[in-house]
Write a protein that holds these residues in place. Sequence first.
Motif, mmCIF file in Angstrom:
data_model
loop_
_atom_site.group_PDB
_atom_site.id
_atom_site.type_symbol
_atom_site.label_atom_id
_atom_site.label_comp_id
_atom_site.label_asym_id
_atom_site.label_seq_id
_atom_site.Cartn_x
_atom_site.Cartn_y
_atom_site.Cartn_z
ATOM 1 N N LEU A 255 0.833 -1.204 0.000
ATOM 2 C CA LEU A 255 0.000 0.000 0.000
ATOM 3 C C LEU A 255 0.869 1.255 0.000
ATOM 4 C CD1 LEU A 255 -2.745 -1.048 2.585
ATOM 5 C CD2 LEU A 255 -3.096 -0.679 0.135
ATOM 6 N N SER A 256 1.900 1.265 0.822
ATOM 7 C CA SER A 256 2.797 2.425 0.864
ATOM 8 C C SER A 256 3.484 2.625 -0.475
ATOM 9 C CB SER A 256 3.850 2.246 1.971
ATOM 10 O OG SER A 256 3.271 2.223 3.248
ATOM 11 N N GLY A 257 3.967 1.533 -1.055
ATOM 12 C CA GLY A 257 4.668 1.630 -2.332
ATOM 13 C C GLY A 257 3.772 2.134 -3.443
ATOM 14 N N ASP A 339 6.490 5.224 10.391
ATOM 15 C CA ASP A 339 5.080 5.014 10.683
ATOM 16 C C ASP A 339 4.924 3.712 11.453
ATOM 17 O OD1 ASP A 339 2.246 5.523 10.405
ATOM 18 O OD2 ASP A 339 2.180 3.992 8.853
ATOM 19 N N ALA A 340 3.774 3.543 12.091
ATOM 20 C CA ALA A 340 3.329 2.254 12.644
ATOM 21 C C ALA A 340 4.410 1.597 13.507
ATOM 22 C CB ALA A 340 2.893 1.337 11.496
ATOM 23 N N ASN A 362 18.960 15.185 6.786
ATOM 24 C CA ASN A 362 17.743 15.184 5.981
ATOM 25 C C ASN A 362 16.512 14.927 6.840
ATOM 26 O OD1 ASN A 362 18.882 15.758 3.414
ATOM 27 N ND2 ASN A 362 19.637 13.660 3.286
ATOM 28 N N ALA A 363 15.358 15.178 6.253
ATOM 29 C CA ALA A 363 14.104 15.186 7.009
ATOM 30 C C ALA A 363 13.743 13.807 7.554
ATOM 31 C CB ALA A 363 12.978 15.696 6.116
ATOM 32 N N THR A 364 13.202 13.831 8.754
ATOM 33 C CA THR A 364 12.555 12.659 9.343
ATOM 34 C C THR A 364 11.132 13.069 9.696
ATOM 35 O OG1 THR A 364 14.643 11.926 10.319
ATOM 36 C CG2 THR A 364 12.617 10.930 11.171
ATOM 37 N N ILE A 365 10.168 12.285 9.238
ATOM 38 C CA ILE A 365 8.762 12.571 9.507
ATOM 39 C C ILE A 365 8.148 11.391 10.250
ATOM 40 C CG2 ILE A 365 6.499 13.046 8.495
ATOM 41 C CD1 ILE A 365 7.866 14.469 6.210
ATOM 42 N N LEU A 366 7.570 11.667 11.411
ATOM 43 C CA LEU A 366 6.897 10.658 12.218
ATOM 44 C C LEU A 366 5.387 10.850 12.073
ATOM 45 C CD1 LEU A 366 8.999 11.050 15.496
ATOM 46 C CD2 LEU A 366 9.138 9.149 13.903
ATOM 47 N N THR A 367 4.654 9.735 11.894
ATOM 48 C CA THR A 367 3.213 9.840 11.614
ATOM 49 C C THR A 367 2.376 9.054 12.631
ATOM 50 O OG1 THR A 367 3.317 7.959 10.093
ATOM 51 C CG2 THR A 367 3.662 10.141 9.146
ATOM 52 N N GLY A 434 -3.324 4.459 7.118
ATOM 53 C CA GLY A 434 -2.075 5.096 7.521
ATOM 54 C C GLY A 434 -0.901 4.676 6.661
ATOM 55 N N ASP A 435 -0.892 3.437 6.184
ATOM 56 C CA ASP A 435 0.168 2.963 5.292
ATOM 57 C C ASP A 435 0.157 3.750 3.986
ATOM 58 O OD1 ASP A 435 0.604 0.949 7.233
ATOM 59 O OD2 ASP A 435 -0.888 -0.337 6.260
ATOM 60 N N VAL A 436 -1.042 4.036 3.492
ATOM 61 C CA VAL A 436 -1.179 4.837 2.277
ATOM 62 C C VAL A 436 -0.629 6.240 2.504
ATOM 63 C CG1 VAL A 436 -2.826 5.885 0.677
ATOM 64 C CG2 VAL A 436 -3.140 3.514 1.419
ATOM 65 N N LEU A 437 -0.990 6.866 3.636
ATOM 66 C CA LEU A 437 -0.512 8.215 3.923
ATOM 67 C C LEU A 437 1.010 8.243 4.004
ATOM 68 C CD1 LEU A 437 -0.967 11.182 4.621
ATOM 69 C CD2 LEU A 437 -1.254 10.496 7.012
ATOM 70 N N ALA A 438 1.608 7.259 4.667
ATOM 71 C CA ALA A 438 3.069 7.216 4.771
ATOM 72 C C ALA A 438 3.705 7.151 3.388
ATOM 73 C CB ALA A 438 3.495 6.011 5.611
#
Length: 494
Positions: A255-257, A339-340, A362-367, A434-438
């Motif tokens: 889903l993420s891919g 994520d997750a 570089n950026a790190t984003i936590l969801t 959430g996998d899609v959003l990541a």
Amino acid sequence: MHELLTTEQMIAAEQWAIKTGVPDYDLMEHAGRGAAELIMACHEPQTTAILCGPGNNGGDGYVIARLLQKAGWPVNIYMLAHSKKGSSAERAQGLWRNPVKKITSFNPDQYSLIIDAVFGTGLERPVERALAGTFKTINESDVHIIAIDLPSGIEGTTGAKLGAAIKADQTITFFRAKTGHALMPGLDHCGKTVCVDIGIEDGALADLSDAIALHNDPDIWLDIVPLKTRAGHKYDYGHVGVIAGDVTHIGASRLSGKAAFRIGAGAVTLAVPPDAIPAHAGHAHECMLKSVETEKDLEPLLEDARINTMVVGPGNGICDRTRTLLKAALTSDKQLVLDADAITVCAEDPEGSFDLIKKRENATILTPHGGEFSRLFPNIGKGDLYKLEQARAAAKLSGAIIVYKGADTIIAAPDGNSIINTTGYPWLATAGSGDVLAGMIGGLLAQGKDPIKAAACAVWMHALSARLFGPGLMATDIIANIPYVLQDLLEYAE
């Protein structure tokens, strides 16, 4: 006009206007007139009840009542208490030349429109029991409700419900919307919020010392909406690596891919445990597969300059493999979306994880969703801070951009910049969302987009993709709708 102000910031903006020559009563008159004109533009004349409190919100109500009556509307006022002697509200009350009834006698069944001007943003304590009963009766009626500035009972900064609150169909606010309009449960009580100009110039914003949150809107990030050129090559649009989990959790990484692809990434590689390769091979047609079990297996992907972004966590499991690969990713030069399960692993050693994040260039984003946030930031998530403050504190503590998910998703950067998204729909509460959003965030990062804009854009598009499908939504439906949302955005940008 995408700024969202706290109650204190709004008071400071009003004081700025007064100091620059706008009389206090003129602000009230402008507010009441703007609200009355909007009401008359949207509604036919009808039996109208206006509930007025003793403060400035009630003063706005008296102005509205006077102007509606002048236009031929049948209006009655129900008063909670007299306005303070010498105040602008008392002046507005004095210009109402008709009888005023006590709010305790109010019966909503006698009216087709109710205008709530009891408290607005001025309330700081719980609503008293008798008035709470009146609010309950109003909410249970079928009468259309318009709140002035903010539904009474909702705290203007936090959006919290102070015991009881009006649930409006529409809220008319002034100068700028407040954070309480955008944060739950305030968001759920406001209905549609419309902002009216009352004569405060934008220069008032420059004098506000605290960081100003923004309401998520395409105007903020439209410049990063993906657009491919005729001469472009797939690797010009980034290459996303996605850490995949074992054979029982293959769906999440796919889903993420696929989401990364749909939002414009040029290539995606799934880092898959060896025994899961056959399961992926029959389904992940667009994604390249790489057998990865150990840190050494991951090294070629981390050393590949074409892969500039990694998504870690979806379906990875809470296991030593996840711990090992996450640490390797954190010590790499890749942009990261965690994520997750990656968040849960970080929560095993928050300080160590944050140290690694802060060392990254570089950026790190936590969801995180609410539960993950509380585990990763226990001293913040269980404290007295409200959600916006929590997200900002978490971003500062961790060194990461935080996407604190929910109906009122907050995107917060370590420097205090923050964006509140209010387009979350209940259908998004489904496995894989959430996998899609990541993946969407990762896909935008891979294309070289500004990280906080990328997160805000992905959150907004994710929600709209869900809205286009509606009830019965599955995560794959979000992915399928991304191209339609992209097309609308590209047309809007032209």
